[in-house]
Enzyme design. Structure first.
Site, PDB file in Angstrom:
ATOM      1  N   HIS A   1      -3.587   4.280  -2.283  1.00 48.81           N
ATOM      2  CA  HIS A   1      -4.431   3.438  -1.391  1.00 48.81           C
ATOM      3  C   HIS A   1      -5.265   4.139  -0.259  1.00 48.81           C
ATOM      4  CE1 HIS A   1      -1.572   0.440  -3.258  1.00 48.81           C
ATOM      5  NE2 HIS A   1      -2.918  -0.025  -3.784  1.00 48.81           N
TER       6      HIS A   1
ATOM      7  N   LEU B   1       0.763  -1.151   0.004  1.00 44.77           N
ATOM      8  CA  LEU B   1      -0.061   0.070   0.055  1.00 44.77           C
ATOM      9  C   LEU B   1       0.851   1.287   0.250  1.00 44.77           C
ATOM     10  CD1 LEU B   1      -2.741  -1.247   2.411  1.00 44.77           C
ATOM     11  CD2 LEU B   1      -2.536  -1.359   0.126  1.00 44.77           C
TER      12      LEU B   1
ATOM     13  N   SER C   1       1.961   0.718  -6.743  1.00 43.34           N
ATOM     14  CA  SER C   1       2.761  -0.445  -6.098  1.00 43.34           C
ATOM     15  C   SER C   1       3.895  -0.968  -7.079  1.00 43.34           C
ATOM     16  CB  SER C   1       2.104  -1.560  -5.853  1.00 43.34           C
ATOM     17  OG  SER C   1       0.900  -1.222  -5.215  1.00 43.34           O
ATOM     18  N   ARG C   2       3.958  -0.868  -8.326  1.00 46.19           N
ATOM     19  CA  ARG C   2       4.877  -1.367  -9.255  1.00 46.19           C
ATOM     20  C   ARG C   2       5.855  -0.248  -9.496  1.00 46.19           C
ATOM     21  NH1 ARG C   2       0.118  -4.151 -12.025  1.00 46.19           N
ATOM     22  NH2 ARG C   2       0.586  -6.181 -11.788  1.00 46.19           N
TER      23      ARG C   2
ATOM     24  N   MET D   1       1.358   7.294  -8.364  1.00 39.95           N
ATOM     25  CA  MET D   1       1.711   6.151  -7.380  1.00 39.95           C
ATOM     26  C   MET D   1       1.358   4.882  -7.760  1.00 39.95           C
ATOM     27  SD  MET D   1       1.479   7.950  -3.479  1.00 39.95           S
ATOM     28  CE  MET D   1       2.411   9.476  -3.148  1.00 39.95           C
TER      29      MET D   1
HETATM   30  P1  AMP Z   1      -4.105  -2.286  -6.607  1.00 36.46           P
HETATM   31  O1  AMP Z   1      -3.730  -2.382  -5.334  1.00 36.46           O
HETATM   32  O2  AMP Z   1      -3.006  -1.691  -7.695  1.00 36.46           O
HETATM   33  O3  AMP Z   1      -4.889  -3.167  -7.252  1.00 36.46           O
HETATM   34  O4  AMP Z   1      -5.122  -0.823  -6.388  1.00 36.46           O
HETATM   35  C1  AMP Z   1      -6.142  -0.649  -5.450  1.00 36.46           C
HETATM   36  C2  AMP Z   1      -7.124   0.383  -5.817  1.00 36.46           C
HETATM   37  O5  AMP Z   1      -6.137   1.343  -5.307  1.00 36.46           O
HETATM   38  C3  AMP Z   1      -7.470   0.414  -7.218  1.00 36.46           C
HETATM   39  O6  AMP Z   1      -8.846   0.790  -7.027  1.00 36.46           O
HETATM   40  C4  AMP Z   1      -6.480   1.364  -7.732  1.00 36.46           C
HETATM   41  O7  AMP Z   1      -6.955   2.202  -8.981  1.00 36.46           O
HETATM   42  C5  AMP Z   1      -6.221   2.282  -6.629  1.00 36.46           C
HETATM   43  N1  AMP Z   1      -5.144   3.244  -6.899  1.00 36.46           N
HETATM   44  C6  AMP Z   1      -3.644   2.500  -7.209  1.00 36.46           C
HETATM   45  N2  AMP Z   1      -2.968   3.579  -7.442  1.00 36.46           N
HETATM   46  C7  AMP Z   1      -3.750   4.926  -7.160  1.00 36.46           C
HETATM   47  C8  AMP Z   1      -3.147   6.175  -6.950  1.00 36.46           C
HETATM   48  N3  AMP Z   1      -2.004   6.310  -7.325  1.00 36.46           N
HETATM   49  N4  AMP Z   1      -4.149   7.062  -6.633  1.00 36.46           N
HETATM   50  C9  AMP Z   1      -5.349   6.583  -6.323  1.00 36.46           C
HETATM   51  N5  AMP Z   1      -5.841   5.375  -6.361  1.00 36.46           N
HETATM   52  C10 AMP Z   1      -4.893   4.502  -6.731  1.00 36.46           C
END
Ligand code: AMP
Length: 275
Positions: free
Chosen positions: A34, A30, A183-184, A181
């Site tokens: 997130h 996170l 995670s990758r 931002m």
């Molecule tokens: P993930 O863990 O990448 O599957 O992301 C989980 C949720 O967080 C998804 O709804 C993503 O679109 C959201 N998310 C990821 N990166 C961001 C960011 N930089 N700003 C806002 N929401 C994000």
């Protein structure tokens, strides 16, 4: 904050849950993006459920499932500090028990762009989020604008299957240099990290050119020059926000979307043009 590792534990918590629930599904590792989803959920609901689940069904062969960053302890601390009431962190066998075969296909919104480059990806996303929505039964689902096509897929899913919840799209949280931002981002080496914010600048240039009356093709060619090496563009386009069908001009309710490779890492970004 309580932790549920199994469907049964989640169901037990759900039976005594407060009347309004916000839900934030994630794959963990996170960051502030997130946590912003959690803050929105916190401000609008009596309780917040977050999930951390690296969903094998949304990774293709040769993608980064095995090396996807995982830090459940760190995630737990961050979620607790941001006001989550229940963290659901199941194992893959809990979500996909032996013999699991039911999947969800949302149709054309999932077919272009990320759907074309990552066959089966959105089937994996829709299936897991469908199952999680069914289990958590929240009043509000929070997703990031950062993953624009995913947000369109999930809105379609909620509408078509009549999940009794609204979908809130939360603006993208960025590093100070403009990089969205993700995670990758931890995969990027120094040179790739330096070049990565140029994806956002490419997108902004693309939009400027469209707004100055250039065609999508001309704007794409000119704006591509803004992307810094070793970035390689996968796509740069303008799409309808609901259907994700390509558009010839930028208009209301559209996204300008971009994806690029920096080494082995794919990054996405977009700008939204609401009504
Ligand atoms: P993930 O863990 O990448 O599957 O992301 C989980 C949720 O967080 C998804 O709804 C993503 O679109 C959201 N998310 C990821 N990166 C961001 C960011 N930089 N700003 C806002 N929401 C994000």
């Amino acid at each position: 904050m309580q932790l549920a590792r199994t469907v049964e534990e989640l169901r037990a918590w759900r039976r005594g849950a407060p009347p309004t629930l916000g839900f934030v599904p994630t794959m963990g590792a996170l960051h502030e993006g997130h946590l912003d989803l959690v803050r929105f959920a916190r401000s609008q609901n009596a309780a917040v459920v977050a999930s951390v689940f690296v969903n094998p069904l949304q990774f293709g062969a040769g993608e980064d499932l095995a090396r996807y960053p995982r830090d459940l302890e760190g995630d737990r601390e961050k979620l607790a500090a941001t006001g989550v009431d229940l963290l659901f962190a199941p194992d893959a066998t809990e979500i996909y028990p032996e013999g699991f075969t039911t999947t969800i296909d949302v149709g054309s919104v999932a077919e272009g762009f990320e759907g074309a480059l990552r066959p089966g990806h959105f089937r994996g996303v829709a299936t897991v989020v469908g199952k999680l929505l069914h289990l958590v039964a929240p009043q509000r689902l929070y997703v990031g604008q950062k993953d624009a096509q995913q947000s369109a897929v999930l809105r379609r899913l909620v509408r078509d299957l009549a999940f009794d919840c609204t979908v809130s799209i939360v603006p993208t949280v960025r590093e100070t240099d403009g990089l969205a931002m993700s995670s990758r981002n931890v995969y990027l080496d120094e040179r790739e990290r330096r070049a990565a914010p140029s994806l956002h600048r490419t997108l902004r240039r693309f939009v400027e050119l469209l707004q100055a009356g250039r065609s999508v093709e001309v704007a794409r060619t000119e704006a591509s020059a803004v992307l810094e090496a070793p970035g390689k563009l996968d796509y740069l386009a303008c799409v309808d926000a609901e259907s994700f069908a390509p558009l010839a001009t930028l208009r209301a309710n559209a996204f300008a979307i971009a994806a690029a490779h920096f080494g082995r890492t794919r990054l996405l970004d977009n700008l939204w043009f609401p009504q």
